[in-house]
Design an enzyme around this catalytic site. Structure first.
Site, short mmCIF file in Angstrom:
data_model
loop_
_atom_site.label_atom_id
_atom_site.label_comp_id
_atom_site.label_asym_id
_atom_site.label_seq_id
_atom_site.Cartn_x
_atom_site.Cartn_y
_atom_site.Cartn_z
N GLY A 1 2.98 -1.17 4.22
CA GLY A 1 2.99 0.26 3.93
C GLY A 1 4.39 0.72 3.55
O GLY A 1 4.87 0.47 2.45
N GLY A 2 5.06 1.38 4.48
CA GLY A 2 6.36 2.01 4.23
C GLY A 2 7.36 1.13 3.49
O GLY A 2 8.00 1.58 2.53
N GLU B 1 -5.05 -4.89 10.59
CA GLU B 1 -4.03 -3.86 10.78
C GLU B 1 -4.31 -3.12 12.09
O GLU B 1 -5.14 -2.19 12.11
CB GLU B 1 -4.06 -2.85 9.63
CG GLU B 1 -3.78 -3.46 8.27
CD GLU B 1 -3.20 -2.45 7.29
OE1 GLU B 1 -2.13 -2.75 6.74
OE2 GLU B 1 -3.77 -1.36 7.11
N HIS C 1 -9.45 1.14 5.10
CA HIS C 1 -8.15 1.33 5.76
C HIS C 1 -8.34 2.26 6.95
O HIS C 1 -9.16 3.20 6.89
CB HIS C 1 -7.14 1.91 4.77
CG HIS C 1 -5.74 1.86 5.31
ND1 HIS C 1 -5.28 2.79 6.21
CD2 HIS C 1 -4.74 0.98 5.12
CE1 HIS C 1 -4.02 2.48 6.54
NE2 HIS C 1 -3.67 1.40 5.89
N GLY D 1 2.93 2.24 10.85
CA GLY D 1 3.93 3.30 10.73
C GLY D 1 4.66 3.63 12.02
O GLY D 1 5.32 4.66 12.11
N GLU E 1 -6.72 4.67 7.95
CA GLU E 1 -6.52 6.09 7.64
C GLU E 1 -7.77 6.69 6.99
O GLU E 1 -8.06 7.87 7.16
CB GLU E 1 -5.27 6.26 6.76
CG GLU E 1 -4.01 6.05 7.59
CD GLU E 1 -2.83 5.43 6.87
OE1 GLU E 1 -2.79 5.45 5.62
OE2 GLU E 1 -1.93 4.90 7.56
N SER F 1 3.71 -2.15 10.27
CA SER F 1 5.15 -2.24 10.53
C SER F 1 5.76 -3.58 10.12
O SER F 1 6.69 -4.07 10.78
CB SER F 1 5.46 -1.92 11.99
OG SER F 1 5.11 -0.58 12.29
N ASN G 1 0.87 -1.18 0.00
CA ASN G 1 0.00 0.00 0.00
C ASN G 1 0.90 1.22 0.00
O ASN G 1 1.51 1.55 1.01
CB ASN G 1 -0.89 -0.04 1.26
CG ASN G 1 -1.72 1.23 1.40
OD1 ASN G 1 -1.75 2.07 0.50
ND2 ASN G 1 -2.38 1.38 2.55
N TRP G 2 0.98 1.87 -1.16
CA TRP G 2 1.90 3.02 -1.28
C TRP G 2 1.35 4.28 -0.61
O TRP G 2 2.05 5.28 -0.52
CB TRP G 2 2.18 3.30 -2.77
CG TRP G 2 3.15 2.33 -3.40
CD1 TRP G 2 3.62 1.15 -2.87
CD2 TRP G 2 3.76 2.44 -4.69
NE1 TRP G 2 4.48 0.54 -3.74
CE2 TRP G 2 4.59 1.31 -4.87
CE3 TRP G 2 3.69 3.39 -5.71
CZ2 TRP G 2 5.34 1.11 -6.03
CZ3 TRP G 2 4.44 3.18 -6.88
CH2 TRP G 2 5.27 2.05 -7.03
N LYS G 3 0.08 4.23 -0.22
CA LYS G 3 -0.56 5.41 0.40
C LYS G 3 -0.38 6.63 -0.52
O LYS G 3 -0.38 6.48 -1.73
CB LYS G 3 -0.03 5.62 1.82
CG LYS G 3 -0.14 4.32 2.64
CD LYS G 3 0.06 4.49 4.11
CE LYS G 3 -0.08 3.14 4.80
NZ LYS G 3 -0.02 3.21 6.25
#
Ligand code: 13P
Length: 255
Positions: A237-238, A170, A100, A176, A102, A216, A13-15
């Protein structure tokens, strides 16, 4: 290994990260997606919507699926700035993330809206990656299982099955932050999700639904997390922004 165990999925997930030149990350992922890895794990990349079309073209023939990060519940209409699941499918997406944390946090999405988006995804022929997870406060007050159960019952449409649904657990506090739940905690929540899936998609199909862990995930903890019972992949994610890290996470399935 049980015959019912689904093929794992590692999705990035590149967000809100990535521009046209980020296509080189996908090219690097293609290069590292060796036949050995292909045999063990499916890969998907979910870039921002502006890149879905570009990356879908770049991915033709590679077997790396492309997904979007959100969709509107309606097929078309006066919804300025929104994108329908049909548009995302037309642009080449085969997956879409819905619910998600977010989106739930910054756009006040509730289970009922998440469910409507998952219905839209199915209508458009997309596989919905439905996200659930508790906040730190909810975990600390012992509400994790009841929160996740409620989210699942409210967010997963009745027409779901193992082909059009992926569930991602999640924990909000793990996203993150570099923090991850213990293996025992992940196992407990994933077992609850599998149990709920028996009610939601039926006993025969429930074992085949992929349940991803997200929050993470990195190369150093992927093997431990992916080995947990009922964990069938990761939503990353990251670390998915760096091809070598994303591939190293998927490499946890090489054993
Ligand atoms: P991080 O891997 O950066 O913690 O993000 C997880 C996530 O939100 C994936 O959807």
């Amino acid at each position: 290994m049980s015959v019912d165990r689904p093929r794992p999925l590692v999705a990035g997930n590149w967000k809100m990260n990535g521009v046209k030149s980020s296509a080189k990350v996908l090219t690097e992922i293609h290069a590292g997606y060796t036949p050995g890895l292909k045999a063990k794990v499916e890969l998907a990349v979910c870039p921002p919507a502006t890149l879905v079309s570009l990356l879908s073209y770049a991915s033709v023939g590679s077997r790396v699926a492309i997904g979007a990060q959100d969709c509107h519940a309606k097929e078309s209409g006066a919804f300025t700035g929104d994108l329908s699941a049909e548009m995302l499918a037309d642009a080449g997406a085969t997956y879409v993330i819905v619910g998600h944390s977010e989106r739930r946090q910054y756009h006040k999405e509730r289970d009922v809206e998440v469910c409507a988006k998952a219905v839209a995804a199915h209508r458009a022929g997309l596989t919905a990656i439905v996200c659930v997870g508790e906040t730190r406060e909810e975990r600390e007050s012992g509400k994790t299982l009841s929160v996740v159960r409620k989210q699942l019952r409210g967010s997963i449409p009745v027409d779901s099955n193992s082909r059009n649904l992926v569930v991602a657990y999640e924990p909000v506090w793990a996203i993150g932050t570099g923090l991850t739940p213990t293996v025992a905690d992940v196992a407990e929540v994933h077992a609850l999700i599998r149990d709920e899936l028996r009610r939601l998609v039926g006993k025969a199909d429930a074992p085949k639904v992929r349940i991803l862990y997200g929050g993470s995930v990195k190369p150093s903890n992927a093997a431990e997390l992916m080995a947990v019972e009922n964990v069938n992949g990761a939503l990353v994610g990251g670390a998915s922004l760096v091809a070598a890290d994303f591939l190293a996470i998927a490499g946890a399935y090489l054993g």
